[in-house]
Design a protein around this motif. Structure first.
Motif, PDB file in Angstrom:
ATOM      1  N   PRO A 139       6.675   4.068   7.282  1.00 12.83           N
ATOM      2  CA  PRO A 139       7.495   3.695   6.110  1.00 12.83           C
ATOM      3  C   PRO A 139       6.918   2.584   5.231  1.00 12.83           C
ATOM      4  O   PRO A 139       7.128   2.597   4.012  1.00 12.83           O
ATOM      5  CB  PRO A 139       8.818   3.245   6.746  1.00 12.83           C
ATOM      6  N   VAL A 140       6.208   1.618   5.823  1.00 13.01           N
ATOM      7  CA  VAL A 140       5.680   0.494   5.045  1.00 13.01           C
ATOM      8  C   VAL A 140       4.171   0.664   4.891  1.00 13.01           C
ATOM      9  O   VAL A 140       3.443   0.727   5.883  1.00 13.01           O
ATOM     10  CB  VAL A 140       5.988  -0.857   5.721  1.00 13.01           C
ATOM     11  N   GLU A 141       3.692   0.736   3.659  1.00 15.42           N
ATOM     12  CA  GLU A 141       2.257   0.862   3.402  1.00 15.42           C
ATOM     13  C   GLU A 141       1.570  -0.423   3.866  1.00 15.42           C
ATOM     14  O   GLU A 141       1.924  -1.513   3.415  1.00 15.42           O
ATOM     15  CB  GLU A 141       2.022   1.093   1.907  1.00 15.42           C
ATOM     16  N   PRO A 142       0.591  -0.343   4.789  1.00 14.83           N
ATOM     17  CA  PRO A 142       0.074  -1.553   5.423  1.00 14.83           C
ATOM     18  C   PRO A 142      -0.826  -2.415   4.549  1.00 14.83           C
ATOM     19  O   PRO A 142      -0.953  -3.614   4.794  1.00 14.83           O
ATOM     20  CB  PRO A 142      -0.715  -1.001   6.616  1.00 14.83           C
ATOM     21  N   GLN A 150       3.021   4.260  -0.870  1.00 11.99           N
ATOM     22  CA  GLN A 150       2.061   5.355  -0.946  1.00 11.99           C
ATOM     23  C   GLN A 150       2.629   6.619  -1.592  1.00 11.99           C
ATOM     24  O   GLN A 150       1.878   7.505  -1.989  1.00 11.99           O
ATOM     25  CB  GLN A 150       1.528   5.698   0.453  1.00 11.99           C
ATOM     26  N   TYR A 151       3.946   6.704  -1.727  1.00 13.81           N
ATOM     27  CA  TYR A 151       4.572   7.901  -2.299  1.00 13.81           C
ATOM     28  C   TYR A 151       4.823   7.782  -3.797  1.00 13.81           C
ATOM     29  O   TYR A 151       5.191   8.759  -4.449  1.00 13.81           O
ATOM     30  CB  TYR A 151       5.911   8.183  -1.604  1.00 13.81           C
ATOM     31  N   LEU A 152       4.628   6.595  -4.346  1.00 12.37           N
ATOM     32  CA  LEU A 152       4.933   6.375  -5.758  1.00 12.37           C
ATOM     33  C   LEU A 152       3.814   6.881  -6.662  1.00 12.37           C
ATOM     34  O   LEU A 152       2.651   6.962  -6.242  1.00 12.37           O
ATOM     35  CB  LEU A 152       5.155   4.875  -6.011  1.00 12.37           C
ATOM     36  N   ALA A 156       3.292   3.551 -11.280  1.00 12.99           N
ATOM     37  CA  ALA A 156       4.279   2.679 -10.647  1.00 12.99           C
ATOM     38  C   ALA A 156       3.624   1.764  -9.626  1.00 12.99           C
ATOM     39  O   ALA A 156       3.950   0.580  -9.529  1.00 12.99           O
ATOM     40  CB  ALA A 156       5.360   3.535  -9.983  1.00 12.99           C
ATOM     41  N   ARG A 157       2.673   2.309  -8.850  1.00 15.87           N
ATOM     42  CA  ARG A 157       1.963   1.479  -7.868  1.00 15.87           C
ATOM     43  C   ARG A 157       1.162   0.378  -8.563  1.00 15.87           C
ATOM     44  O   ARG A 157       1.119  -0.766  -8.103  1.00 15.87           O
ATOM     45  CB  ARG A 157       1.041   2.348  -7.018  1.00 15.87           C
ATOM     46  N   THR A 158       0.534   0.740  -9.674  1.00 13.20           N
ATOM     47  CA  THR A 158      -0.248  -0.251 -10.426  1.00 13.20           C
ATOM     48  C   THR A 158       0.644  -1.375 -10.938  1.00 13.20           C
ATOM     49  O   THR A 158       0.315  -2.559 -10.819  1.00 13.20           O
ATOM     50  CB  THR A 158      -0.960   0.426 -11.613  1.00 13.20           C
ATOM     51  N   SER A 159       1.776  -1.015 -11.482  1.00 13.04           N
ATOM     52  CA  SER A 159       2.709  -2.017 -12.001  1.00 13.04           C
ATOM     53  C   SER A 159       3.233  -2.912 -10.877  1.00 13.04           C
ATOM     54  O   SER A 159       3.306  -4.138 -11.023  1.00 13.04           O
ATOM     55  CB  SER A 159       3.874  -1.314 -12.702  1.00 13.04           C
ATOM     56  N   LEU A 160       3.557  -2.313  -9.745  1.00 15.43           N
ATOM     57  CA  LEU A 160       4.042  -3.091  -8.614  1.00 15.43           C
ATOM     58  C   LEU A 160       2.981  -4.050  -8.085  1.00 15.43           C
ATOM     59  O   LEU A 160       3.264  -5.209  -7.782  1.00 15.43           O
ATOM     60  CB  LEU A 160       4.474  -2.144  -7.484  1.00 15.43           C
ATOM     61  N   LEU A 161       1.753  -3.545  -7.986  1.00 18.58           N
ATOM     62  CA  LEU A 161       0.674  -4.367  -7.439  1.00 18.58           C
ATOM     63  C   LEU A 161       0.466  -5.632  -8.265  1.00 18.58           C
ATOM     64  O   LEU A 161       0.158  -6.699  -7.717  1.00 18.58           O
ATOM     65  CB  LEU A 161      -0.619  -3.553  -7.374  1.00 18.58           C
ATOM     66  N   VAL A 181      -5.343   0.398  -6.262  1.00 19.62           N
ATOM     67  CA  VAL A 181      -4.370   1.410  -5.861  1.00 19.62           C
ATOM     68  C   VAL A 181      -5.053   2.747  -5.565  1.00 19.62           C
ATOM     69  O   VAL A 181      -4.792   3.393  -4.539  1.00 19.62           O
ATOM     70  CB  VAL A 181      -3.306   1.584  -6.964  1.00 19.62           C
ATOM     71  N   MET A 182      -5.958   3.160  -6.442  1.00 19.08           N
ATOM     72  CA  MET A 182      -6.588   4.473  -6.306  1.00 19.08           C
ATOM     73  C   MET A 182      -7.635   4.517  -5.201  1.00 19.08           C
ATOM     74  O   MET A 182      -8.041   5.591  -4.771  1.00 19.08           O
ATOM     75  CB  MET A 182      -7.209   4.878  -7.646  1.00 19.08           C
ATOM     76  N   GLU A 183      -8.035   3.342  -4.726  1.00 18.35           N
ATOM     77  CA  GLU A 183      -9.067   3.287  -3.702  1.00 18.35           C
ATOM     78  C   GLU A 183      -8.521   3.578  -2.309  1.00 18.35           C
ATOM     79  O   GLU A 183      -9.280   3.858  -1.387  1.00 18.35           O
ATOM     80  CB  GLU A 183      -9.714   1.895  -3.723  1.00 18.35           C
TER      81      GLU A 183
END
Length: 219
Positions: A139-142, A150-152, A156-161, A181-183
């Motif tokens: 459940p938690v991306e390590p 990992q499901y976003l 959205a992942r870029t904005s969160l990061l 994120v893409m790596e």
């Protein structure tokens, strides 16, 4: 240290953190699986000198392959080469090792074709291996310590990061965040069985849930 950085340290980085305890258990399990480790020559694909210098186990010889330049003045039992684990130089491919070790690297190499090249290198270099990777459906991306990260979508992942304070290396730059994120492409159990069909697939669990997947071949 901010409260949020302290929280990351508590869960991942500190010597008494959950992450540190999990790493200690993994080292113990690794040593139990390969009881003659102290007599082995090991090649570590994607590892670091620091990890081995801190490790509670010590093979006879360790050769590290990493894209980053290693520190100077390594001990005699530890050697490091700057190379791509998916495109190894002939000198390394021509050497036979007792064991291939890799910890949380295959999810970073970039796409199915490069993961297959990575797995091919593992099979070529030694008859025995230990290849660990975080499980995609934990459940938690390590890497980012964010539930369901990992499901976003990538945007959205870029904005969160760029805003999430628990990442290892924060950045406010959009392009840099997108690259980070893409790596990372977490793997499933099915994918690990595909890349390592003759290996025993074992699971590391946390609170009963599969946290990481380990492909083990003992020869």
């Amino acid at each position: 240290m901010s409260r949020l950085n302290a929280l990351r340290s508590r869960f991942v980085d500190a010597p008494d953190s959950l992450g540190a305890k999990a790493r200690a258990r993994r080292w113990q399990w690794f040593a139990q699986r390969f009881p003659d480790l102290s007599e082995m020559s090991v090649i570590d694909l994607g590892g670091t000198a620091g990890a081995w210098l801190r490790a509670p186990v010590r093979p006879a010889h360790v050769q590290i392959v990493n894209l980053e330049k290693p520190p100077a003045n390594l001990p005699p039992w530890l050697k490091a080469d700057v190379a791509d684990a998916c495109d190894l130089p002939a000198a390394i491919l021509g050497t036979k090792y007792d064991l291939v070790f890799s910890n949380a690297v295959i999810e970073h190499v970039g796409g199915h074709l490069r993961r297959q090249l990575f797995a091919d290198a593992v099979h070529h270099l030694a008859d025995r291996h230990w290849v660990q990777t975080p499980y995609r459906y934990f459940p938690v991306e390590p890497h980012f310590l964010f539930p369901g990260f990992q499901y976003l979508p990538i945007a959205a992942r870029t904005s969160l990061l760029r805003r999430w304070p628990l990442v290892h290396t924060p950045t406010s730059d959009r392009d840099a965040a997108r690259n980070i994120v893409m790596e990372v492409e977490l793997l499933s159990i099915t994918e690990m069985r595909h890349y390592f069909p003759s290996s025993q697939i074992r699971f590391e669990r946390l609170a009963g849930l599969v946290k990481s997947v380990i492909a083990i071949r003992q020869g």
